[in-house]
Design an enzyme around this catalytic site. Structure first.
Site, PDB file in Angstrom:
ATOM      1  N   ARG A 269       0.839  -1.205   0.000  1.00 18.63           N
ATOM      2  CA  ARG A 269       0.000   0.000   0.000  1.00 18.63           C
ATOM      3  C   ARG A 269       0.877   1.260   0.000  1.00 18.63           C
ATOM      4  O   ARG A 269       1.474   1.602   1.027  1.00 18.63           O
ATOM      5  CB  ARG A 269      -0.938   0.006   1.216  1.00 18.63           C
ATOM      6  CG  ARG A 269      -1.788   1.270   1.283  1.00 18.63           C
ATOM      7  CD  ARG A 269      -3.033   1.127   2.144  1.00 18.63           C
ATOM      8  NE  ARG A 269      -2.782   1.090   3.562  1.00 18.63           N
ATOM      9  CZ  ARG A 269      -3.739   1.150   4.493  1.00 18.63           C
ATOM     10  NH1 ARG A 269      -5.019   1.249   4.138  1.00 18.63           N
ATOM     11  NH2 ARG A 269      -3.442   1.102   5.776  1.00 18.63           N
TER      12      ARG A 269
ATOM     13  N   ASP B   1      -4.371   3.497  14.367  1.00 22.41           N
ATOM     14  CA  ASP B   1      -3.503   3.993  13.303  1.00 22.41           C
ATOM     15  C   ASP B   1      -4.035   5.346  12.831  1.00 22.41           C
ATOM     16  O   ASP B   1      -4.924   5.925  13.467  1.00 22.41           O
ATOM     17  CB  ASP B   1      -3.366   2.969  12.173  1.00 22.41           C
ATOM     18  CG  ASP B   1      -4.639   2.782  11.374  1.00 22.41           C
ATOM     19  OD1 ASP B   1      -5.646   3.446  11.680  1.00 22.41           O
ATOM     20  OD2 ASP B   1      -4.624   1.988  10.425  1.00 22.41           O
TER      21      ASP B   1
END
Ligand SMILES: CC(=O)SCCNC(=O)CCNC(=O)[C@H](O)C(C)(C)COP(=O)(O)OP(=O)(O)OC[C@H]1O[C@@H](n2cnc3c(N)ncnc32)[C@H](O)[C@@H]1OP(=O)(O)O
Ligand SMILES: O=CC(=O)O
Ligand SMILES: [Mg+2]
Length: 532
Positions: free
Chosen positions: A166, A448
């Site tokens: 990613r 996160d």
């Protein structure tokens, strides 16, 4: 031009330090690809970012998104994405994690079908994390990665998960690299270096260059990635269609363009993923000024909330209609050490999450931790049996309207505990991010950038919305939040590993500025990036 041990292509400057090993990644040829892609596509990235700003203004003024009239023919059309490569057919459990060396090895060995290594939500994009992340990928693809740490030896098992990478989203720059005097796209930098060094090696080993694309807001943003793929394949002499990418549907605007996004990437698509945390954040961000919009405590906004259910089902139906994998998102629950009862509750939460996705028809789902792989696998196997996926499960019974995607409930309760939780998690996460760690366990949950965005944007919105009222009748105000920030900072300094370090005090200031200022910061990582 030569900087230390590396020779830069004309027009490029690098301000980051070139440490031992970095030159193997920052080769002239690899950087030349970065320059080419930047010169070709950077102005389009900037235009698309400007379109985001204009659209946000219209949403702030009360406009509501709907399915696009101009692409109705794509939604009505009978097309499919190109066949999925063998290595991506079975993705029942995908583990994710930052590109840190030990975690990379542990994730590959976790027993998951695939592994998304993350330069985005779970990573602080400081120069060293980005370049050592590339070094880790280089070594992992060649199976030479190893590590000695705390008396333990880490190396890859014979059977490892399929790698998916990613890169950073369109909003993030790489400030240490300038082309023609300007900062470049973080995403293009991550993608180009990975492709240059690893694509051919991966193909030779029976897989290929596979990506996850984050935080897009429209099919035109997907078209930009597709054009980058086409040019990169040409530059590297790879057959068109070699690259495969799964798009995270993690913005409310992208939810209205799922078919169109698959269509843009149809030669390069490997499906869609329901990125639930950024999705919730995006809803708050896009409707922050709507007097009728106000979500309850973060813990109450689950996958069974009406708007989340509508989004998850639409994604599933859309994918399978186009022969594309539908991959579920991540429950933030992680194993809880030293408390078996709480741990059993957390594991039950993950089990329910995966069971719901599998029963709906999803082909797989994300887990945050190796300790969750087996139980997630069990839930998917109960439904899939020996089949690698259930793409053949069509869901014509699902019919999701724009109104259902925008049915933002629950609105209650908003509690003092929920407000304090958001403040505490926000400060803790920001402090950790500034210290270089973009993914942390806080109060037994994975936190996160996406989950922290929900916390800080809720606080901002509760201060401003007339509906931002605690269940005991008190209005959430800037002064209330300032007072709580002082108290919660003390708790964070007590609880966070290294909490007495300078980044947590700074995090308290930044959190206060972000939640009480009139301007809403588009992403928390944008002001933070200027600090590292
Ligand atoms: C919204 C989104 O974008 S979701 C995607 C982004 N988020 C993620 O990818 C989450 C990744 N997960 C993590 O970073 C971690 O699991 C955390 C921070 C949540 C919890 O970390 P910790 O509390 O340190 O985990 P814990 O101590 O239980 O780890 C035990 C072992 O598992 C390893 N481990 C934990 N999570 C992972 C992971 N995701 N990948 C690989 N290894 C992992 C640890 O490195 C440790 O290894 P060791 O025993 O060899 O030392
Ligand atoms: O990236 C995933 C998310 O949930 O956000
Ligand atoms: Mg995300």
């Amino acid at each position: 031009m030569t900087q230390s041990t590396i020779t830069l292509p004309a027009g490029m400057e690098i301000t980051g330090e070139i440490k031992p090993g970095y030159a193997n990644i920052l080769t002239t040829e690899a950087l030349s690809l970065v320059v080419k892609l930047t010169r070709e596509f950077e102005s389009r990235r900037q235009q698309l970012l400007a379109v985001r700003v204009e659209r946000a203004k219209r949403l702030d003024a009360g406009e509501r998104p709907d399915f696009l009239a101009e692409t109705a023919h794509i939604r009505a059309g009978d097309w499919k994405i190109a066949p999925i490569p063998k290595a991506l057919e079975c993705r029942r459990v995908e583990i994710t994690g930052p590109v840190e060396r030990k975690m990379v090895i542990n994730a590959f060995n976790s027993g998951a079908d695939s592994y998304m290594t993350d330069f985005e939500d779970s990573n602080t994009p400081n120069w060293d994390n980005q370049i050592t992340g590339q070094i880790n990928m280089f070594d992992a693809v060649r199976r030479t990665i190893s590590l000695e740490q705390n008396g333990k030896s880490y190396k890859l098992n014979d059977k490892i998960a399929t790698l998916v990478v990613r890169p950073r989203g369109w909003h993030l720059d790489e400030k240490h690299v300038l082309v023609d005097g300007k900062r470049i796209s973080g995403g293009i930098f991550d993608f180009a270096l990975f492709m240059f060094h690893n694509a051919k090696e991966q193909l030779a080993r029976g897989a290929g260059p596979y990506f996850y694309l984050p935080k897009m807001e429209s099919h035109l943003e997907a078209r930009l990635w597709n054009d980058i793929f086409v040019m990169t394949q040409n530059e590297l002499g790879l057959p068109q269609g070699t690259i495969k990418a799964t798009v995270l549907i993690e913005t409310i605007l992208a939810a209205f363009e799922m078919d169109e996004i698959l269509y843009e990437l149809r030669e390069h698509s490997s499906g869609l993923n329901a990125g639930r945390w950024d999705y919730i954040f995006s809803c708050i961000k896009k409707f922050k000024l709507d007097k009728d919009f106000c979500l309850a405590d973060r813990a109450k906004v689950t996958m069974t909330a009406p708007f989340m259910r509508a989004y998850a089902l639409l994604l599933l139906k859309t994918c399978h209609k186009r022969n594309a994998p539908a991959i579920g998102g991540m429950a933030a629950l992680i194993p809880i050490k030293n408390d078996p009862e709480k741990n059993e509750v957390a594991m039950g939460g993950v089990r329910n999450d995966k069971a719901r996705d599998a029963t709906d028809g999803y082909d797989g789902g994300w887990v945050a931790h190796p300790g969750l792989v087996e139980l997630a696998m069990t839930e998917f196997t109960k439904v899939l049996g020996d089949k690698p996926n259930q793409i053949d499960k069509q869901r014509p019974d699902i019919d999701v309207t724009a109104a259902q995607l925008l049915d933002f409930k629950p609105e209650a309760p908003i509690t003092e505990a929920g407000l304090r939780y958001n403040i505490n998690v926000g400060i803790h996460y920001l402090g950790s991010w500034l210290a270089g760690n973009g993914c942390v366990p806080i109060h037994n949950l994975m936190e996160d950038a996406a989950t922290a965005e929900i916390s800080r944007s809720q606080v901002w919105q509760w201060i401003r919305s007339d509906k931002g009222v605690l269940e005991d009748g008190r209005k959430v105000t800037a002064d209330m939040v300032r007072a709580m920030i002082k108290e919660e900072l003390v708790k964070v300094q007590r609880d966070a590993p290294g909490g007495d370090g300078p980044t947590y005090v700074r995090a308290g200031h930044i959190f206060e500025e972000m939640s009480t200022s009139t301007e809403f910061a588009e992403f928390l990582t944008l002001p933070l990036y200027e600090e590292i």
